[in-house]
Design a protein around this motif. Structure first.
Motif, PDB file in Angstrom:
ATOM      1  N   GLN A   1       0.833  -1.149   0.035  1.00 22.36           N
ATOM      2  CA  GLN A   1      -0.023   0.097  -0.103  1.00 22.36           C
ATOM      3  C   GLN A   1       0.698   1.198   0.088  1.00 22.36           C
ATOM      4  O   GLN A   1       0.340   2.407   0.770  1.00 22.36           O
ATOM      5  CB  GLN A   1      -0.825  -0.057   1.055  1.00 22.36           C
ATOM      6  CG  GLN A   1      -1.869  -1.097   1.274  1.00 22.36           C
ATOM      7  CD  GLN A   1      -3.091  -0.786   0.380  1.00 22.36           C
ATOM      8  OE1 GLN A   1      -3.777   0.251   0.262  1.00 22.36           O
ATOM      9  NE2 GLN A   1      -3.396  -1.640  -0.847  1.00 22.36           N
ATOM     10  N   GLY A   2       1.818   1.250  -0.740  1.00 23.65           N
ATOM     11  CA  GLY A   2       2.914   2.285  -0.971  1.00 23.65           C
ATOM     12  C   GLY A   2       3.777   2.547   0.295  1.00 23.65           C
ATOM     13  O   GLY A   2       4.701   3.553   0.209  1.00 23.65           O
ATOM     14  N   ASN A   3       3.903   1.694   1.391  1.00 20.62           N
ATOM     15  CA  ASN A   3       4.658   1.942   2.437  1.00 20.62           C
ATOM     16  C   ASN A   3       6.122   0.730   2.504  1.00 20.62           C
ATOM     17  O   ASN A   3       5.566  -0.313   1.819  1.00 20.62           O
ATOM     18  CB  ASN A   3       4.007   1.624   3.630  1.00 20.62           C
ATOM     19  CG  ASN A   3       3.029   2.533   3.876  1.00 20.62           C
ATOM     20  OD1 ASN A   3       3.137   3.983   3.911  1.00 20.62           O
ATOM     21  ND2 ASN A   3       1.606   1.931   4.491  1.00 20.62           N
ATOM     22  N   MET A   4       7.050   1.278   2.305  1.00 23.63           N
ATOM     23  CA  MET A   4       8.081   0.391   2.345  1.00 23.63           C
ATOM     24  C   MET A   4       8.621  -0.374   3.681  1.00 23.63           C
ATOM     25  O   MET A   4       8.322   0.205   4.764  1.00 23.63           O
ATOM     26  CB  MET A   4       9.329   1.322   2.065  1.00 23.63           C
ATOM     27  CG  MET A   4      10.594   0.311   1.939  1.00 23.63           C
ATOM     28  SD  MET A   4      10.850  -0.374   0.631  1.00 23.63           S
ATOM     29  CE  MET A   4      10.892   0.588  -0.827  1.00 23.63           C
ATOM     30  N   ILE A   5       8.370  -1.577   3.541  1.00 22.03           N
ATOM     31  CA  ILE A   5       8.744  -2.477   4.636  1.00 22.03           C
ATOM     32  C   ILE A   5      10.018  -2.758   4.659  1.00 22.03           C
ATOM     33  O   ILE A   5      10.516  -3.453   3.703  1.00 22.03           O
ATOM     34  CB  ILE A   5       7.576  -3.786   4.724  1.00 22.03           C
ATOM     35  CG1 ILE A   5       6.364  -3.387   4.403  1.00 22.03           C
ATOM     36  CG2 ILE A   5       7.897  -4.550   5.978  1.00 22.03           C
ATOM     37  CD1 ILE A   5       5.481  -2.388   5.357  1.00 22.03           C
ATOM     38  N   SER A   6      10.650  -2.668   5.867  1.00 19.45           N
ATOM     39  CA  SER A   6      12.123  -3.021   5.978  1.00 19.45           C
ATOM     40  C   SER A   6      12.107  -4.126   7.018  1.00 19.45           C
ATOM     41  O   SER A   6      11.606  -3.998   8.157  1.00 19.45           O
ATOM     42  CB  SER A   6      12.918  -2.186   6.294  1.00 19.45           C
ATOM     43  OG  SER A   6      13.040  -1.026   5.366  1.00 19.45           O
ATOM     44  N   ASP A   7      12.944  -5.391   6.720  1.00 20.03           N
ATOM     45  CA  ASP A   7      12.807  -6.567   7.841  1.00 20.03           C
ATOM     46  C   ASP A   7      14.262  -7.386   7.604  1.00 20.03           C
ATOM     47  O   ASP A   7      14.942  -6.675   6.741  1.00 20.03           O
ATOM     48  CB  ASP A   7      11.613  -7.557   7.450  1.00 20.03           C
ATOM     49  CG  ASP A   7      11.033  -7.938   8.993  1.00 20.03           C
ATOM     50  OD1 ASP A   7      12.100  -8.058   9.852  1.00 20.03           O
ATOM     51  OD2 ASP A   7      10.112  -8.583   9.055  1.00 20.03           O
TER      52      ASP A   7
END
Length: 376
Positions: free
Chosen positions: A46-52
């Motif tokens: 949804q346009g959000n960058m997920i970092s993991d």
């Protein structure tokens, strides 16, 4: 014909699911490196960058569950300790994942090769199963390359940038016309350049061919909003006023820069392509600043310390702004920036001259501008 038939089979599997009950994508993988190694992962939802991170077990296996509402590109990276000339982490694997699917991934070593200025990463050292879009992308890129080679041979020379864009537009337009229900068509539109009014019109015309269901997805709505914003902020229109705090919390307005040519540049410390483009911006700034050229950097960072460190490390001497809200940055939302690096080049009256200029394209435009100002 084989391409069209195979794509037809794949896209029939991947129409947008109605009443979708499970947004989980499971990546079950093995990486042929050292057991217990930890890798960085990045993807968007949804346009959000997920970092993991993901950690290998004693057999070099891992399992990762990503919550995504739509297909997205999944990047696996390592920290860059190999090449000081290459800014940012090394993305060593990059592939498509999709909701409600279990992706089987097999990554191989040997992803660092010798480049002109030291070791650089390549991201195709893997096998993947059950990713329709990854298969589609490989076929599309193969056909695109064939079309570029064919056109080059016809002309007997290398293609100009405009000729290259035209070939890619024709390939993209053909794909979308044949497969209006395929999500990859949306992706092609989202990546299409928009630095001229003609490019914006091309994007709009391709988007009209996309099915209604796909137009209602997050990416579809994002593209439509950018098209609508593009109609407001066309080449030749005045870039709307904005303001934001700089590194010392002082409010800076765009209108303060009237009388100069200004590049409004969107970037972030965590964005590898942005950091590499900074090298080009530094050279351009040094060359043209005395002639009336300025840059306003707008960072989509969240961490102030990392933002300030990147400014120091890259030796960015121009005005830097941020509200530390990532893609929710108020100026980015106002001008509908959904991917970085991106920029607007405006004249001394605030009129937009070009958009999305990078590398040689930016250098050529600045050379054209300041040659013409000298001749007056």
């Amino acid at each position: 014909m084989r391409f069209v038939i195979l794509i037809s089979i794949l896209f029939s599997i991947f129409c947008p699911a109605k009443g979708q009950s499970n947004n989980k994508s499971v990546i079950k993988g093995v990486i042929d490196t050292i057991p217990y190694t930890i890798y960085f992962v990045k993807y968007k939802n949804q346009g959000n960058m997920i970092s993991d991170t993901v950690a290998l077990d004693d057999q070099s296996n891992f399992k990762y569950i990503a919550t995504i509402s739509e297909p997205t590109i999944f990047n696996i990276a390592i920290k860059n300790i190999y090449n000081k000339n290459y800014i940012g982490d090394f993305v060593i694997y990059s592939f498509w994942i999709e909701p409600e699917k279990t992706i089987e991934f097999n990554g191989y070593k040997g992803w660092l090769i010798n480049g002109a200025r030291g070791l650089i990463p390549v991201s195709n050292k893997f096998d993947i199963k059950n990713s329709s879009l990854d298969s589609i992308e490989k076929l599309f890129n193969k056909n695109k390359l064939t079309a570029i080679v064919t056109k080059t041979e016809q002309l007997g020379r290398d293609l100009t940038n405009d000729e290259l864009i035209k070939v890619i537009r024709e390939q993209s337009d053909s794909f979308i016309s044949h497969h209006p229900n395929n999500y990859y068509g949306l992706y092609l539109i989202s990546k299409f350049p928009d630095n001229t009014n003609k490019h914006l019109n091309d994007r709009n015309n391709m988007f009209k061919k996309i099915s209604n269901d796909l137009q209602k997805t997050y990416l579809g709505k994002s593209i439509l909003q950018k098209i609508n914003i593009g109609k407001i902020i066309e080449i030749g229109e005045i870039l709307p006023e904005f303001q934001q705090k700089d590194t010392t919390s002082k409010v800076v307005k765009l209108s303060q820069f009237r009388g100069k040519y200004v590049l409004v540049d969107f970037w972030a410390s965590w964005c590898g392509p942005c950091r590499r483009e900074n090298l080009n911006l530094v050279k351009a700034y040094q060359k043209y600043r005395s002639q009336g050229f300025e840059i306003i950097g707008i960072s989509l960072d969240e961490n102030k310390a990392e933002w300030l460190k990147a400014i120091r490390d890259d030796e960015l001497k121009w005005t830097q702004l941020s509200d530390l809200k990532s893609f929710k940055n108020s100026v980015a939302e106002q001008l509908f920036i959904r991917a970085i690096p991106d920029n607007f080049l405006i004249d001394p009256n605030g009129v937009v001259l070009a958009k999305g200029l990078r590398g040689d394209n930016l250098n050529k435009e600045l050379e054209r501008i300041f040659k013409s100002t000298k001749s007056r």
